[in-house]
Scaffold this motif. Structure first.
Motif, PDB file in Angstrom:
ATOM      1  N   GLU A  28       1.147   4.135  -2.981  1.00 57.18           N
ATOM      2  CA  GLU A  28       0.935   5.563  -2.721  1.00 57.18           C
ATOM      3  C   GLU A  28       2.121   6.386  -3.209  1.00 57.18           C
ATOM      4  OE1 GLU A  28      -1.532   7.437  -1.430  1.00 57.18           O
ATOM      5  OE2 GLU A  28      -2.909   5.745  -1.294  1.00 57.18           O
ATOM      6  N   LYS A  76       0.830  -1.208   0.000  1.00 57.45           N
ATOM      7  CA  LYS A  76       0.000   0.000   0.000  1.00 57.45           C
ATOM      8  C   LYS A  76       0.860   1.251   0.000  1.00 57.45           C
ATOM      9  CE  LYS A  76      -3.998  -1.993   2.421  1.00 57.45           C
ATOM     10  NZ  LYS A  76      -4.786  -1.983   3.684  1.00 57.45           N
ATOM     11  N   LEU A 125      -2.788   7.254   4.394  1.00 61.65           N
ATOM     12  CA  LEU A 125      -3.164   5.879   4.741  1.00 61.65           C
ATOM     13  C   LEU A 125      -3.913   5.807   6.074  1.00 61.65           C
ATOM     14  CD1 LEU A 125       0.068   3.932   3.662  1.00 61.65           C
ATOM     15  CD2 LEU A 125      -2.129   4.027   2.474  1.00 61.65           C
TER      16      LEU A 125
END
Length: 416
Positions: A58, A54, A321
């Motif tokens: 990003e 993740k 996040l």
């Protein structure tokens, strides 16, 4: 000319120095070591990998034309040490981002201790060193439980420093330089008056290929950049039996180091696809499925030599996040970190990551450092020979094949 390379490490080296710090007794570590084969150990590896993918996605989205190299392991371990001092909504937010919701703090610590032990002894022919450290402003009273958790499970050594001393950053950076074998010589800059604690993880990796590339076969060949232009770059060539998979718009090959416990996984998007499309599929579920689909077949591999350095402050991406509360001086709750938290309210003012990687005919050398600064607030292909010429932007990762812990991830758009 800009090149894009995103490499994420589960190779975070956390080094902790503390004169007189207690080294955990063997009996306190042994139960954790056994957890590598238990569900909780696997759960932590999956959580770290999911977090790393993740974070990688990003960063890739923010800088699609830049080379990026990171160690998910380093970042996750540094944040896990800070997590040991979090409470309330801050703890809940960090647990969600790190993927450890519902797991007891002690279980997280034991699993990370087991992972550290497993990685350090992964391959006698590969150097993989991970170190953790806490650098605390003289006079700040840390919670004994916080110190005990980080020293016992993360083997962090704690050093008390006079942060007002101009040489304090040099002392911290000296530890970083030592732990990364001079590949990264600086993580701490000017120490602000309200900075009270540095939690640092450092990782160093050096591995020779199980089958080294023949330097006589290395020659300059075309590498096609994402913008459509082409450059000439040294490309290494090799043929042999490799774990390989091709489907879903990409090829992937496993290039092992040493005794083959640790490998570099090179993912090459198909010509009709691109690196962004591949990154869009990158998650822990697909990762495991792709690895399970690989089969040993004969093939030919052409891959560029490259050397990269990367530096990034991660405050914004971690906030995206959903960890924003940890960076908010008015809302962050790290009351489990210090004595008298009412008088010493802390928040994370900076999460900084630096990394280095060099890939050549002999093997790979890589290092990463993560610093968390606490501050006071006012489907498989048929078995046939493949050909994989890595002459356009590609993704790669270095992983421990037994635990499947992803040490590093990267995307190379331009190997220059």
């Amino acid at each position: 000319m800009k090149s894009r390379w995103l490499c994420s490490i589960l190779a975070t080296v956390i080094g902790c120095c503390f004169a007189g710090a207690r080294k955990p007794p063997a009996e306190s570590v042994k139960p954790a070591i056994g957890m590598t084969s238990k569900p909780i150990g696997k759960e932590i590896v999956q959580a770290d990998n999911a977090f790393g993918f993740k974070l990688f996605s990003e960063l890739f989205g923010q800088e699609p034309e830049e080379n990026i190299f990171m160690s998910p392991t380093s970042i996750a371990m540094a944040l896990s040490m800070a997590y040991n001092g979090a409470a309330g909504k801050t703890k809940a937010a960090m647990a969600k981002v790190l993927g450890i919701e519902g797991i007891k703090l002690s279980d997280v610590g034991m699993a990370n201790a087991a992972l550290l032990a497993a990685l350090r002894t992964a391959d006698p022919k590969v150097q993989l060193e991970i170190a953790n450290s806490l650098w605390v402003r003289k006079g700040l009273g840390l919670s004994p439980k916080f110190v005990e958790t980080n020293t016992e499970y993360y083997e962090a050594k704690v050093t008390e420093l006079d942060f007002a001393d101009p040489e304090a950053p040099d002392i911290i950076n000296g530890w970083v330089k030592e732990k990364t074998r001079d590949k990264i010589d600086r993580i701490a800059g000017t120490i602000n008056p309200d900075d009270v604690l540095f939690l640092i993880n450092a990782v160093y990796f050096k591995g020779s290929w199980a089958e080294e590339f023949d330097t006589a076969l290395t020659q300059k060949r075309d590498f096609h950049l994402s913008g459509g232009s082409t450059i000439k770059h040294p490309m290494m060539s090799q043929s042999g039996d490799y774990k390989y998979y091709s489907a879903e718009g990409f090829q992937v090959v496993n290039l092992p180091y040493g005794e083959e416990r640790i490998s570099m996984m090179v993912f090459l998007p198909a010509e009709e696809s691109n690196l962004a499309a591949f990154v869009g599929k990158l998650n822990s579920e697909n990762w495991n499925r792709w690895l399970d689909s690989m089969k040993v077949i004969k093939g030919d591999i052409v891959i560029p030599k490259f050397k990269l350095e990367y530096e990034k402050t991660l405050n914004d991406v971690l906030s995206e996040l959903d960890m924003k509360i940890a960076f908010d001086p008015a809302q962050a709750d790290f009351s489990k970190m210090v004595l008298n938290p009412e008088k010493n309210p802390l928040f994370i003012s900076q999460v900084k990551h630096k990394s280095f990687v060099e890939v050549n005919e002999e093997g790979t050398e890589a290092a990463a450092v993560t610093s968390v600064v606490m501050t006071l607030s006012a489907a498989p292909q048929p078995e046939e020979r493949f050909s994989m010429i890595v002459d356009r932007p590609f993704f790669f990762a270095i992983q421990d094949n037994e635990t499947r812990a992803v040490l590093f991830t990267g995307a190379v758009s331009n190997p220059e």
